[in-house]
Design a protein around this motif. Structure first.
Motif, PDB file in Angstrom:
ATOM      1  N   PHE A   1       0.097   7.325   5.874  1.00 29.03           N
ATOM      2  CA  PHE A   1      -0.169   6.983   4.700  1.00 29.03           C
ATOM      3  C   PHE A   1      -0.305   5.338   4.535  1.00 29.03           C
ATOM      4  CE2 PHE A   1       0.533   5.849   0.014  1.00 29.03           C
ATOM      5  CZ  PHE A   1      -0.618   6.430  -0.539  1.00 29.03           C
ATOM      6  N   TYR A   2       0.465   4.763   5.454  1.00 25.28           N
ATOM      7  CA  TYR A   2       0.477   3.222   5.542  1.00 25.28           C
ATOM      8  C   TYR A   2      -1.020   2.835   6.084  1.00 25.28           C
ATOM      9  CZ  TYR A   2       0.905  -1.489   7.067  1.00 25.28           C
ATOM     10  OH  TYR A   2       0.896  -2.749   7.379  1.00 25.28           O
ATOM     11  N   ASP A   3      -1.440   3.654   7.121  1.00 27.67           N
ATOM     12  CA  ASP A   3      -2.947   3.421   7.681  1.00 27.67           C
ATOM     13  C   ASP A   3      -3.904   3.399   6.657  1.00 27.67           C
ATOM     14  OD1 ASP A   3      -1.674   2.602  10.180  1.00 27.67           O
ATOM     15  OD2 ASP A   3      -1.968   4.894  10.832  1.00 27.67           O
ATOM     16  N   ALA A   4      -3.722   4.643   5.798  1.00 25.60           N
ATOM     17  CA  ALA A   4      -4.795   4.770   4.703  1.00 25.60           C
ATOM     18  C   ALA A   4      -4.912   3.548   3.464  1.00 25.60           C
ATOM     19  CB  ALA A   4      -4.508   6.040   3.980  1.00 25.60           C
ATOM     20  N   ILE A   5      -3.694   3.204   3.220  1.00 28.28           N
ATOM     21  CA  ILE A   5      -3.265   2.004   2.470  1.00 28.28           C
ATOM     22  C   ILE A   5      -4.124   0.767   2.952  1.00 28.28           C
ATOM     23  CG2 ILE A   5      -1.986   0.629   1.118  1.00 28.28           C
ATOM     24  CD1 ILE A   5      -2.189   3.123  -0.361  1.00 28.28           C
ATOM     25  N   TYR A   6      -3.712   0.528   4.399  1.00 27.49           N
ATOM     26  CA  TYR A   6      -4.316  -0.574   4.859  1.00 27.49           C
ATOM     27  C   TYR A   6      -5.768  -0.505   4.961  1.00 27.49           C
ATOM     28  CZ  TYR A   6      -5.925  -2.867   9.030  1.00 27.49           C
ATOM     29  OH  TYR A   6      -6.570  -4.142   9.960  1.00 27.49           O
ATOM     30  N   TRP A   7      -6.394   0.471   5.004  1.00 28.52           N
ATOM     31  CA  TRP A   7      -7.842   0.762   5.193  1.00 28.52           C
ATOM     32  C   TRP A   7      -8.301   0.365   3.842  1.00 28.52           C
ATOM     33  CZ3 TRP A   7     -10.446   4.476   1.872  1.00 28.52           C
ATOM     34  CH2 TRP A   7     -11.505   4.451   1.945  1.00 28.52           C
TER      35      TRP A   7
END
Length: 354
Positions: free
Chosen positions: A216-222
């Protein structure tokens, strides 16, 4: 004589001392009064110290510096300490607060303990100590134990001290305080859009469809990179649903950033006008004596130039923007205001100076 009596006696002595009051006033003006003739030199000196010690911090990362450089930094830290103590000193009148507390108690026929006598005065000093700029000052004078990376990071807080000596930057930064409601609303919108888009992309592509989104962190970063239109390209959507969310997020980001830019631009334009006016009043305050010319028409121009040839200081007051601009181009101090307005005359402190 008890300690309480000695403190009271010393407080009354300081209250009656003209030399003490004069010295404290000079220090206060040096630290806080932009119209004081020596303040700009003090500010330039402190800015130089801050920037030079930050440069030392940068250079020593990959270089071995000579002993005199560390000696110089030690002297700079001592100066920072003296400055902070001076600000603590002028933040409030400790002796007057003690006297006021004692006289209020005497009026009520109340006997105070030593702590009750000192508490109100010390509370004012405490409020200064925990103020944001005071905390930055304290972080800037931490000992130079740079073996730990964390302490090296703390020493970068010296850079924030520059804001204390640059009044114009502080005025511009106040824009964000004055428009805090608008910025807070935009932050909430940004946070909602980032969370919404990040959640959607994670649902569609975080289950293995996109190997770049592992959590989910990667999704928020994107989502953050996309809404700010930075677009690093290290994470890209691969599904039709993800690409649709990307289009929605880019359009939302451009709209929000445009709205934020318009708020900042308008607010800063207003603030710059106020800063120009304030700077003019400060210039006038530095003059010991001057002549006010109301209006910069044909007669006003002739009179102003004749007085200048006689080494007289001239201040132009005119309601017309064009005339004020022309006076400024001619090298005069000029205000766009109504010379018949008593508040304007009080602002330039005319009585006894004109």
């Amino acid at each position: 004589m008890t300690l309480k009596e000695q403190i009271l006696r010393f407080s009354y002595y300081l209250a009656a001392s003209k030399k003490y009051a004069s010295a404290k006033k000079r220090v206060w003006r040096l630290l806080n009064d932009p119209t004081y003739e020596y303040k700009k030199y003090f500010d330039f000196f402190m800015i130089f110290l801050v920037l030079s010690t930050i440069m030392i911090l940068i250079l020593e990362i990959k270089n071995t510096l000579p002993f005199w450089v560390y000696l110089y930094e030690g002297i700079a830290v001592v100066i920072f300490i003296v400055e902070w103590l001076a600000r603590l000193w002028v933040a409030s009148d400790l002796h007057n607060d003690i006297i006021q507390t004692q006289e209020s108690a005497a009026y009520d026929h109340t006997e105070l303990t030593l702590w009750q006598l000192l508490q109100p005065a010390l509370a004012k000093k405490g409020r200064f100590i925990i103020s944001p700029m005071s905390i930055i000052d304290l972080l800037a004078i931490l000992p130079s134990y740079r073996a730990l990376r964390f302490l090296r990071f703390l020493l970068l807080f010296r850079l924030f001290k520059v804001f204390r000596y640059t009044e114009n930057i502080n005025d511009l930064l106040r824009v964000f305080v004055e428009k805090r409601f608008e910025f807070f609303s935009l932050i909430i919108i940004f946070a909602f859009l980032v969370f919404f888009a990040g959640t959607v992309i994670y649902i569609f592509e975080g289950t293995g469809a996109n190997p770049q989104i592992k959590g989910f962190y990667d999704a928020i970063y994107w989502a953050v990179v996309t809404i700010t239109t930075v677009g690093y390209g290290d994470i890209s959507p691969v599904t039709p649903e993800g690409r649709f969310v990307t289009i929605f997020l880019i359009i939302s980001g451009i709209t929000s950033i445009s709205f934020m830019t318009s708020i900042i631009t308008t607010a800063m334009a207003e603030k710059l006008e106020m800063m120009k006016s304030s700077r003019t009043y400060q210039e006038i305050a530095r003059l010991k004596k001057f002549i006010v010319i109301c209006g910069y028409g044909k007669m006003g121009k002739v009179l102003a130039h004749e007085l200048t040839r006689s080494d007289e200081k001239v201040v132009i007051i005119d309601t017309r923007e064009e005339e004020v601009g022309e006076a400024l181009k001619d090298g005069f101090i000029a205000l766009q205001a109504d010379a018949s307005d008593i508040d304007v005359l009080k602002a330039i402190n005319m009585p006894g100076r004109v």
